[in-house]
Scaffold this motif. Structure first.
Motif, PDB file in Angstrom:
ATOM      1  N   ASP A 175     -56.284 -21.515  30.505  1.00 38.13           N
ATOM      2  CA  ASP A 175     -56.767 -22.552  29.598  1.00 38.13           C
ATOM      3  C   ASP A 175     -56.081 -23.854  29.990  1.00 38.13           C
ATOM      4  O   ASP A 175     -54.947 -24.132  29.582  1.00 38.13           O
ATOM      5  CB  ASP A 175     -56.440 -22.180  28.148  1.00 38.13           C
ATOM      6  N   LEU A 176     -56.770 -24.660  30.781  1.00 37.97           N
ATOM      7  CA  LEU A 176     -56.176 -25.896  31.265  1.00 37.97           C
ATOM      8  C   LEU A 176     -56.280 -27.026  30.262  1.00 37.97           C
ATOM      9  O   LEU A 176     -55.916 -28.173  30.557  1.00 37.97           O
ATOM     10  CB  LEU A 176     -56.805 -26.287  32.607  1.00 37.97           C
ATOM     11  N   ASN A 177     -56.756 -26.716  29.059  1.00 38.98           N
ATOM     12  CA  ASN A 177     -56.672 -27.681  27.957  1.00 38.98           C
ATOM     13  C   ASN A 177     -55.328 -27.598  27.242  1.00 38.98           C
ATOM     14  O   ASN A 177     -55.000 -28.467  26.436  1.00 38.98           O
ATOM     15  CB  ASN A 177     -57.805 -27.437  26.949  1.00 38.98           C
ATOM     16  N   GLU A 204     -47.006 -25.862  27.309  1.00 37.96           N
ATOM     17  CA  GLU A 204     -47.443 -24.509  26.975  1.00 37.96           C
ATOM     18  C   GLU A 204     -47.980 -23.778  28.199  1.00 37.96           C
ATOM     19  O   GLU A 204     -47.774 -22.562  28.356  1.00 37.96           O
ATOM     20  CB  GLU A 204     -48.512 -24.564  25.881  1.00 37.96           C
ATOM     21  N   LEU A 205     -48.651 -24.510  29.071  1.00 44.66           N
ATOM     22  CA  LEU A 205     -49.200 -23.904  30.282  1.00 44.66           C
ATOM     23  C   LEU A 205     -48.081 -23.379  31.180  1.00 44.66           C
ATOM     24  O   LEU A 205     -48.240 -22.345  31.852  1.00 44.66           O
ATOM     25  CB  LEU A 205     -50.049 -24.937  31.027  1.00 44.66           C
ATOM     26  N   THR A 206     -46.948 -24.057  31.176  1.00 49.36           N
ATOM     27  CA  THR A 206     -45.809 -23.591  31.975  1.00 49.36           C
ATOM     28  C   THR A 206     -45.416 -22.173  31.587  1.00 49.36           C
ATOM     29  O   THR A 206     -45.198 -21.307  32.446  1.00 49.36           O
ATOM     30  CB  THR A 206     -44.608 -24.536  31.804  1.00 49.36           C
ATOM     31  N   ALA A 207     -45.321 -21.920  30.299  1.00 51.12           N
ATOM     32  CA  ALA A 207     -44.952 -20.577  29.840  1.00 51.12           C
ATOM     33  C   ALA A 207     -45.983 -19.547  30.277  1.00 51.12           C
ATOM     34  O   ALA A 207     -45.631 -18.431  30.699  1.00 51.12           O
ATOM     35  CB  ALA A 207     -44.797 -20.569  28.322  1.00 51.12           C
ATOM     36  N   VAL A 208     -47.257 -19.913  30.202  1.00 48.27           N
ATOM     37  CA  VAL A 208     -48.324 -18.978  30.574  1.00 48.27           C
ATOM     38  C   VAL A 208     -48.204 -18.582  32.045  1.00 48.27           C
ATOM     39  O   VAL A 208     -48.271 -17.397  32.401  1.00 48.27           O
ATOM     40  CB  VAL A 208     -49.704 -19.596  30.287  1.00 48.27           C
ATOM     41  N   VAL A 246     -55.849 -16.464  39.852  1.00 54.18           N
ATOM     42  CA  VAL A 246     -56.207 -17.127  38.598  1.00 54.18           C
ATOM     43  C   VAL A 246     -56.233 -18.644  38.767  1.00 54.18           C
ATOM     44  O   VAL A 246     -57.052 -19.334  38.145  1.00 54.18           O
ATOM     45  CB  VAL A 246     -55.258 -16.681  37.456  1.00 54.18           C
ATOM     46  N   VAL A 247     -55.366 -19.186  39.629  1.00 57.02           N
ATOM     47  CA  VAL A 247     -55.410 -20.621  39.916  1.00 57.02           C
ATOM     48  C   VAL A 247     -56.718 -20.976  40.618  1.00 57.02           C
ATOM     49  O   VAL A 247     -57.410 -21.938  40.244  1.00 57.02           O
ATOM     50  CB  VAL A 247     -54.195 -21.036  40.774  1.00 57.02           C
ATOM     51  N   GLU A 248     -57.092 -20.178  41.626  1.00 53.78           N
ATOM     52  CA  GLU A 248     -58.341 -20.443  42.341  1.00 53.78           C
ATOM     53  C   GLU A 248     -59.540 -20.364  41.407  1.00 53.78           C
ATOM     54  O   GLU A 248     -60.406 -21.260  41.410  1.00 53.78           O
ATOM     55  CB  GLU A 248     -58.506 -19.437  43.474  1.00 53.78           C
ATOM     56  N   ALA A 249     -59.613 -19.323  40.599  1.00 52.40           N
ATOM     57  CA  ALA A 249     -60.753 -19.163  39.699  1.00 52.40           C
ATOM     58  C   ALA A 249     -60.805 -20.280  38.663  1.00 52.40           C
ATOM     59  O   ALA A 249     -61.888 -20.806  38.353  1.00 52.40           O
ATOM     60  CB  ALA A 249     -60.676 -17.799  39.011  1.00 52.40           C
ATOM     61  N   SER A 250     -59.662 -20.649  38.117  1.00 52.91           N
ATOM     62  CA  SER A 250     -59.630 -21.669  37.074  1.00 52.91           C
ATOM     63  C   SER A 250     -60.072 -23.018  37.605  1.00 52.91           C
ATOM     64  O   SER A 250     -60.850 -23.735  36.957  1.00 52.91           O
ATOM     65  CB  SER A 250     -58.223 -21.765  36.478  1.00 52.91           C
ATOM     66  N   ALA A 293     -55.350 -31.816  37.996  1.00 58.71           N
ATOM     67  CA  ALA A 293     -56.545 -31.423  38.740  1.00 58.71           C
ATOM     68  C   ALA A 293     -57.742 -31.231  37.821  1.00 58.71           C
ATOM     69  O   ALA A 293     -58.870 -31.616  38.151  1.00 58.71           O
ATOM     70  CB  ALA A 293     -56.268 -30.142  39.524  1.00 58.71           C
ATOM     71  N   ALA A 294     -57.499 -30.648  36.657  1.00 60.87           N
ATOM     72  CA  ALA A 294     -58.605 -30.346  35.748  1.00 60.87           C
ATOM     73  C   ALA A 294     -59.132 -31.581  35.040  1.00 60.87           C
ATOM     74  O   ALA A 294     -60.348 -31.718  34.824  1.00 60.87           O
ATOM     75  CB  ALA A 294     -58.144 -29.315  34.719  1.00 60.87           C
ATOM     76  N   HIS A 295     -58.245 -32.499  34.677  1.00 59.86           N
ATOM     77  CA  HIS A 295     -58.636 -33.537  33.713  1.00 59.86           C
ATOM     78  C   HIS A 295     -58.787 -34.934  34.291  1.00 59.86           C
ATOM     79  O   HIS A 295     -59.355 -35.800  33.622  1.00 59.86           O
ATOM     80  CB  HIS A 295     -57.645 -33.555  32.552  1.00 59.86           C
ATOM     81  N   ILE A 296     -58.324 -35.178  35.496  1.00 59.97           N
ATOM     82  CA  ILE A 296     -58.573 -36.490  36.108  1.00 59.97           C
ATOM     83  C   ILE A 296     -59.748 -36.325  37.060  1.00 59.97           C
ATOM     84  O   ILE A 296     -59.588 -35.982  38.236  1.00 59.97           O
ATOM     85  CB  ILE A 296     -57.326 -37.025  36.827  1.00 59.97           C
ATOM     86  N   THR A 297     -60.928 -36.529  36.546  1.00 61.08           N
ATOM     87  CA  THR A 297     -62.141 -36.248  37.328  1.00 61.08           C
ATOM     88  C   THR A 297     -62.465 -37.363  38.313  1.00 61.08           C
ATOM     89  O   THR A 297     -63.123 -37.120  39.324  1.00 61.08           O
ATOM     90  CB  THR A 297     -63.342 -36.039  36.393  1.00 61.08           C
TER      91      THR A 297
END
Length: 373
Positions: free
Chosen positions: A6-8, A13-17, A34-38, A128-132
């Motif tokens: 969940d890259l939102n 929090e993502l660090t812990a995941v 999981v990084v590639e798929a996400s 990567a996810a949010h700066i389009t």
């Protein structure tokens, strides 16, 4: 179906995941998957993979089937973007020491990888996810096997086999720096000084020539040596030349005929490896000396426009990187680089590894300020 991150989630929090997805060197596949798929779920990214190294690139035509490749230049009239940069971080950690799963205690996140370097990886994933449509195109490199021998290093592997993936004007390696900017890095070499003598029984020592005693002059030269302090691109690098090992002796009753002194030279990035070894040979002129191994330094390139924009955006202290890091791999490709990321590097690999969540958030904010329009 592949599990997605969940890259939102905020980077804290993502660090812990991602820390809780164990990825000891050589065992990064689950996290790389999981990084590639996400990242593949985002149309503005072109995602490639080499082993357990995942590379995601933004491009001016991403999503239209014509994604820009590394090294592409801006279209005529495209002033919103300028050049390409690399943001890199390794997925692997040293072995777990009963310090997973992670735990949170106030503003601290404890556990393997929190410092080295999944806080930085979480920031990269968020960018990567949010700066389009970044102000400059970005290549994100998530690589394997950084914590083990150099020949297995994923960044080194693609620098040899797919160097076009790393073409850029500037790179940021998100190694832990406690949110300071550490420019470039010193180079390092080890050399051996061979000392010869004549073996004899120690009861008749005058019949021999003690090779270990000959090390005295080598050590005196080291004691008298004044290491240089060198300015490179406005940063001050401290050099060092030190003995790190002495090997000699046959038995407790034998005068040794061989002794070897190993020295380590940490040299500023104004020198290449050949120049550095020539300096060591000069210091020990007259001795038999062999190069054991070496790795080049890296200039920070702070005069590059992308580097200047980065320093301005992050507003952090800038200092020289005294140790060696993978920024040198970028420098070898002609890409200046800096180290920048959350976490105290002195806690890297420690059993009580922990990172202030505020540092992760700060690095996330500063990197967004650099790349977001």
């Amino acid at each position: 179906m592949e599990t997605l991150l969940d890259l939102n989630l905020p980077a804290t929090e993502l660090t812990a995941v991602i820390c809780d997805i164990a990825s000891v060197s050589g065992e990064e596949k689950a996290l790389a998957d999981v990084v590639e798929a996400s990242l593949s779920a985002y149309e503005h990214l072109a995602v490639d993979r080499d082993g357990d190294t995942v590379v995601a690139r933004t491009g001016r035509a991403a999503g239209s089937g014509d994604t820009a490749r590394p090294g592409d230049t801006a279209r005529s009239g495209d002033t919103a973007r300028s050049g390409r940069v690399v943001v890199a971080g390794h997925l692997d950690t040293v072995p777990i020491a009963a310090n997973l799963p992670t735990k949170r205690d106030g503003d601290l996140l404890w556990g393997r990888g929190t410092v080295d370097m999944k806080g930085g990886v979480a920031v990269m994933l968020r960018l990567a996810a949010h700066i389009t449509e970044p102000v400059r195109d970005v290549t994100y490199v998530f690589y394997d096997n950084e914590e083990v021998e150099a020949e297995r290093n994923g960044l080194g592997r693609i620098s040899r086999t797919r160097p076009e993936w790393l073409e850029a004007d500037f790179a940021v390696l998100m190694e832990p720096t406690a949110a300071a900017v550490e420019g470039g890095c010193n180079g390092t070499l080890r050399a051996t000084i061979g000392l010869s003598g004549q073996a004899a029984h120690s009861a008749r020592w005058w019949m021999g020539d003690n090779a270990i005693h000959r090390a005295g002059d080598v050590l005196r030269r080291l004691s008298a040596y004044t290491p240089a302090v060198v300015d490179v691109d406005g940063l001050t690098y401290r050099e060092g030349l030190n003995a790190v090992a002495i090997d000699g002796g046959i038995a407790g009753n034998v005068i040794p005929d061989r002794c070897t002194v190993t020295v380590n030279y940490r040299f500023a990035p104004d020198k290449d490896e050949e120049q550095a070894f020539a300096h060591v040979r000069d210091v020990f002129d007259g001795y038999e000396i062999e190069l054991a191994d070496s790795a080049p330094g890296a200039r920070p390139g702070l005069g590059r426009p992308a580097a200047a924009a980065f320093i301005e955006a992050v507003g952090a202290e800038v200092r020289a990187k005294e140790g060696w890091t993978d920024v040198a791999r970028f420098s070898a490709l002609g890409v200046p680089a800096v180290n920048y990321g959350p976490g105290d590097p002195q806690l890297a690999h420690a059993d009580d590894e922990r990172v202030p969540l505020g540092e992760i958030a700060l690095c996330e904010d500063r990197m967004f300020a650099w790349l977001a329009p």
